[in-house]
Design a protein around this motif. Sequence first.
Motif, PDB file in Angstrom:
ATOM      1  N   VAL A  68       0.863  -1.314  -0.071  1.00 19.01           N
ATOM      2  CA  VAL A  68       0.069   0.004  -0.067  1.00 19.01           C
ATOM      3  C   VAL A  68       0.826   1.438  -0.116  1.00 19.01           C
ATOM      4  CG1 VAL A  68      -1.473   1.538   1.194  1.00 19.01           C
ATOM      5  CG2 VAL A  68      -2.005  -1.170   1.043  1.00 19.01           C
ATOM      6  N   MET A  69       1.870   1.424   0.572  1.00 18.13           N
ATOM      7  CA  MET A  69       2.634   2.461   0.754  1.00 18.13           C
ATOM      8  C   MET A  69       3.584   2.619  -0.368  1.00 18.13           C
ATOM      9  SD  MET A  69       1.779   3.968   3.638  1.00 18.13           S
ATOM     10  CE  MET A  69       3.082   5.069   3.759  1.00 18.13           C
ATOM     11  N   GLN A  88      -3.954  11.709  -1.081  1.00 21.40           N
ATOM     12  CA  GLN A  88      -3.138  13.056  -0.798  1.00 21.40           C
ATOM     13  C   GLN A  88      -2.104  12.858   0.135  1.00 21.40           C
ATOM     14  OE1 GLN A  88      -2.842  15.281  -3.130  1.00 21.40           O
ATOM     15  NE2 GLN A  88      -4.261  14.007  -4.478  1.00 21.40           N
ATOM     16  N   SER A  89      -2.507  12.557   1.303  1.00 19.51           N
ATOM     17  CA  SER A  89      -1.526  12.491   2.584  1.00 19.51           C
ATOM     18  C   SER A  89      -1.162  11.189   2.945  1.00 19.51           C
ATOM     19  CB  SER A  89      -2.491  13.138   3.881  1.00 19.51           C
ATOM     20  OG  SER A  89      -3.517  12.007   4.348  1.00 19.51           O
ATOM     21  N   ALA A 140      -3.622   4.963   7.088  1.00 16.72           N
ATOM     22  CA  ALA A 140      -5.001   4.471   7.631  1.00 16.72           C
ATOM     23  C   ALA A 140      -5.386   3.308   6.475  1.00 16.72           C
ATOM     24  CB  ALA A 140      -5.905   5.604   7.698  1.00 16.72           C
ATOM     25  N   ILE A 141      -5.438   3.533   5.381  1.00 15.04           N
ATOM     26  CA  ILE A 141      -5.846   2.561   4.343  1.00 15.04           C
ATOM     27  C   ILE A 141      -5.180   1.127   4.403  1.00 15.04           C
ATOM     28  CG2 ILE A 141      -5.920   1.957   1.944  1.00 15.04           C
ATOM     29  CD1 ILE A 141      -6.497   5.041   1.561  1.00 15.04           C
ATOM     30  N   GLY A 142      -3.730   1.244   4.576  1.00 17.72           N
ATOM     31  CA  GLY A 142      -3.088   0.058   4.738  1.00 17.72           C
ATOM     32  C   GLY A 142      -3.355  -0.717   6.018  1.00 17.72           C
ATOM     33  N   GLN A 201      -4.947  -4.345  10.980  1.00 13.79           N
ATOM     34  CA  GLN A 201      -4.265  -3.985  11.849  1.00 13.79           C
ATOM     35  C   GLN A 201      -5.072  -2.922  12.712  1.00 13.79           C
ATOM     36  OE1 GLN A 201      -0.633  -2.991  10.303  1.00 13.79           O
ATOM     37  NE2 GLN A 201       0.357  -4.864  10.656  1.00 13.79           N
ATOM     38  N   ALA A 202      -5.938  -2.275  11.976  1.00 10.29           N
ATOM     39  CA  ALA A 202      -6.907  -1.056  12.651  1.00 10.29           C
ATOM     40  C   ALA A 202      -7.982  -2.015  13.498  1.00 10.29           C
ATOM     41  CB  ALA A 202      -7.607  -0.593  11.450  1.00 10.29           C
ATOM     42  N   LYS A 203      -7.754  -1.498  14.882  1.00 16.81           N
ATOM     43  CA  LYS A 203      -8.959  -2.052  15.790  1.00 16.81           C
ATOM     44  C   LYS A 203     -10.107  -1.062  15.776  1.00 16.81           C
ATOM     45  CE  LYS A 203      -5.464  -3.391  19.030  1.00 16.81           C
ATOM     46  NZ  LYS A 203      -4.679  -3.076  20.319  1.00 16.81           N
TER      47      LYS A 203
END
Length: 66
Positions: A15-16, A35-36, A42-44, A50-52
């Motif tokens: 993703v990065m 853009q950021s 956050a998308i990755g 890994q996002a809780k």
Amino acid sequence: KPKTKKAKQAKMEKVMGEYKAGTLHSGSKAGPMVQSRDQAIAIGMSESGQAKSKKKRAKKAGKKGA
């Protein structure tokens, strides 16, 4: 979603890499370009599992106080 730590790291790298190349979209391929760097992270994290969720964090915080 990837199950192992190594697979999750590989997904984040992919993703990065897309972000650095300028080909990472938010949502679908027809969506706007990311853009950021924070948005790319956050998308990755979301794609690699890994996002809780907020629900899980709220339950854990409630148990600590009890």
